[in-house]
Design an enzyme around this catalytic site. Sequence first.
Site, mmCIF file in Angstrom:
data_model
loop_
_atom_site.group_PDB
_atom_site.id
_atom_site.type_symbol
_atom_site.label_atom_id
_atom_site.label_comp_id
_atom_site.label_asym_id
_atom_site.label_seq_id
_atom_site.Cartn_x
_atom_site.Cartn_y
_atom_site.Cartn_z
ATOM 1 C CE LYS A 193 -35.288 -23.578 -16.951
ATOM 2 N NZ LYS A 193 -34.234 -21.928 -17.005
ATOM 3 N NE ARG B 285 -32.694 -26.007 -12.246
ATOM 4 C CZ ARG B 285 -33.736 -24.960 -12.691
ATOM 5 N NH1 ARG B 285 -34.300 -25.723 -12.585
ATOM 6 N NH2 ARG B 285 -33.551 -24.340 -12.783
ATOM 7 N NE ARG C 83 -35.609 -14.492 -13.607
ATOM 8 C CZ ARG C 83 -36.102 -15.623 -13.586
ATOM 9 N NH1 ARG C 83 -36.345 -16.619 -14.087
ATOM 10 N NH2 ARG C 83 -34.420 -16.498 -12.908
ATOM 11 N NE ARG D 155 -36.217 -16.396 -8.661
ATOM 12 C CZ ARG D 155 -35.969 -17.697 -9.639
ATOM 13 N NH1 ARG D 155 -36.715 -17.759 -10.348
ATOM 14 N NH2 ARG D 155 -34.627 -18.530 -9.957
ATOM 15 N NE ARG E 257 -30.223 -19.464 -10.513
ATOM 16 C CZ ARG E 257 -30.881 -18.200 -10.991
ATOM 17 N NH1 ARG E 257 -30.972 -16.969 -10.979
ATOM 18 N NH2 ARG E 257 -31.967 -18.525 -11.871
HETATM 19 P P1 ADP Z 1 -34.810 -19.917 -13.712
HETATM 20 O O1 ADP Z 1 -36.310 -19.808 -13.249
HETATM 21 O O2 ADP Z 1 -33.830 -19.545 -13.037
HETATM 22 O O3 ADP Z 1 -34.383 -21.191 -14.005
HETATM 23 P P2 ADP Z 1 -35.868 -21.939 -10.739
HETATM 24 O O4 ADP Z 1 -37.300 -20.848 -10.492
HETATM 25 O O5 ADP Z 1 -36.041 -22.569 -11.808
HETATM 26 O O6 ADP Z 1 -34.897 -20.996 -11.475
HETATM 27 O O7 ADP Z 1 -35.121 -22.630 -9.955
HETATM 28 C C1 ADP Z 1 -34.130 -21.886 -8.915
HETATM 29 C C2 ADP Z 1 -33.511 -22.854 -8.045
HETATM 30 O O8 ADP Z 1 -34.707 -23.690 -7.743
HETATM 31 C C3 ADP Z 1 -32.832 -23.428 -8.980
HETATM 32 O O9 ADP Z 1 -31.571 -22.743 -8.677
HETATM 33 C C4 ADP Z 1 -32.107 -24.880 -7.551
HETATM 34 O O10 ADP Z 1 -31.329 -24.518 -6.483
HETATM 35 C C5 ADP Z 1 -33.569 -24.860 -7.593
HETATM 36 N N1 ADP Z 1 -34.395 -26.328 -8.405
HETATM 37 C C6 ADP Z 1 -35.827 -25.883 -8.756
HETATM 38 N N2 ADP Z 1 -35.897 -26.592 -9.807
HETATM 39 C C7 ADP Z 1 -34.707 -27.546 -9.310
HETATM 40 C C8 ADP Z 1 -34.867 -28.874 -9.648
HETATM 41 N N3 ADP Z 1 -35.007 -29.929 -10.108
HETATM 42 N N4 ADP Z 1 -33.437 -29.675 -9.121
HETATM 43 C C9 ADP Z 1 -33.018 -28.844 -8.746
HETATM 44 N N5 ADP Z 1 -32.732 -28.024 -7.568
HETATM 45 C C10 ADP Z 1 -34.345 -27.571 -8.038
HETATM 46 P P1 ADP Z 2 -36.592 -18.971 -16.938
HETATM 47 O O1 ADP Z 2 -37.635 -19.464 -16.620
HETATM 48 O O2 ADP Z 2 -36.000 -19.830 -17.503
HETATM 49 O O3 ADP Z 2 -35.241 -18.894 -15.568
HETATM 50 P P2 ADP Z 2 -37.817 -16.726 -17.505
HETATM 51 O O4 ADP Z 2 -39.234 -16.788 -17.901
HETATM 52 O O5 ADP Z 2 -38.023 -16.288 -15.513
HETATM 53 O O6 ADP Z 2 -36.839 -17.771 -17.293
HETATM 54 O O7 ADP Z 2 -37.601 -15.229 -17.979
HETATM 55 C C1 ADP Z 2 -36.445 -14.521 -17.505
HETATM 56 C C2 ADP Z 2 -36.648 -13.480 -17.356
HETATM 57 O O8 ADP Z 2 -36.370 -12.905 -19.454
HETATM 58 C C3 ADP Z 2 -37.849 -12.418 -17.354
HETATM 59 O O9 ADP Z 2 -37.188 -11.505 -16.529
HETATM 60 C C4 ADP Z 2 -38.674 -12.684 -18.600
HETATM 61 O O10 ADP Z 2 -39.689 -12.223 -18.342
HETATM 62 C C5 ADP Z 2 -38.001 -12.293 -19.481
HETATM 63 N N1 ADP Z 2 -37.829 -12.966 -20.710
HETATM 64 C C6 ADP Z 2 -38.945 -13.731 -21.142
HETATM 65 N N2 ADP Z 2 -38.572 -14.079 -22.214
HETATM 66 C C7 ADP Z 2 -38.015 -12.946 -23.215
HETATM 67 C C8 ADP Z 2 -38.045 -12.806 -24.455
HETATM 68 N N3 ADP Z 2 -38.348 -13.226 -25.492
HETATM 69 N N4 ADP Z 2 -37.367 -11.575 -24.748
HETATM 70 C C9 ADP Z 2 -36.966 -10.659 -23.321
HETATM 71 N N5 ADP Z 2 -37.365 -11.125 -22.242
HETATM 72 C C10 ADP Z 2 -37.295 -12.380 -21.646
#
Ligand code: ADP
Ligand code: ADP
Length: 214
Positions: A13, A88, A127, A160, A171
């Site tokens: 995302k 979320r 990541r 992270r 998660r």
């Molecule tokens: P990811 O990249 O794995 O999707 P995020 O960076 O979006 O993770 O979020 C990391 C953490 O921050 C989540 O696991 C949650 O604890 C918190 N968080 C982020 N956005 C929200 C939200 N909209 N509602 C509740 N918790 C959130």
């Molecule tokens: P989210 O925001 O949904 O948690 P991220 O954008 O941080 O996800 O992506 C999660 C991990 O996967 C990161 O290390 C990112 O560089 C990698 N990644 C993202 N898109 C792709 C893809 N299409 N193929 C392989 N790895 C990816």
Amino acid sequence: MKIIMLGAPGAGKGTQAQMIADKYNIPHISTGDIFRANIKNGTELGKKAKEYMDKGLLVPDELTVELLLDRVANEDCKDGYVLDGFPRTIPQADVLDAELTKLGDKVDFAVNVDVPDENIVRRMSGRRACLKCGATYHIEHIPPKQEGICDKCGSELVLRADDAPETVQNRLSVYHEQTQPLIDYYDKKGILRTVDGTKDMKDVFDAIVDILNA
Ligand code: ADP
Ligand code: ADP
Ligand code: ZN
């Protein structure tokens, strides 16, 4: 244009949201990045949020919703934005919907980046994140030009704390229970679009651009 990114943690995302933001010149708003910035700066909100984030749990809606509404009320959001990690939960989606309706506005698309759970744990362990500018890399798939250093701002990249495999499992369960229902929620509103997130980053982006330009 107002866009919501849906998908499991690690689906890509953030990666796609940043590319959308660059192409369409709209802000990329990540609630996770906002929380991490607060943790880094030692704010009260950061302290509260960290307790939940470290366990892989969602931060309570009371702490999240107002923060997001404040952010989108900002001047730079008047031509649209891409939300990454919000909503979320169904209550978060309801609040956003009500707020936009009040303004005579709406979300244009909810883009679901679909990646099966099997692929997620592997992605997360590779990541690397920049806590300064929010950029993300992958040690194999999307490496930075210089190991351990952010291409965009030169800061140090980190693994992270919540990307440890045990926390990733939590998660994913939280995602399936609390966030996945949003797929149906936006489908019923007719704005859900799903892309195959297992493809290369560039191919996923092309699919998203086709959707946004349609
Ligand atoms: P990811 O990249 O794995 O999707 P995020 O960076 O979006 O993770 O979020 C990391 C953490 O921050 C989540 O696991 C949650 O604890 C918190 N968080 C982020 N956005 C929200 C939200 N909209 N509602 C509740 N918790 C959130
Ligand atoms: P989210 O925001 O949904 O948690 P991220 O954008 O941080 O996800 O992506 C999660 C991990 O996967 C990161 O290390 C990112 O560089 C990698 N990644 C993202 N898109 C792709 C893809 N299409 N193929 C392989 N790895 C990816
Ligand atoms: Zn950076």
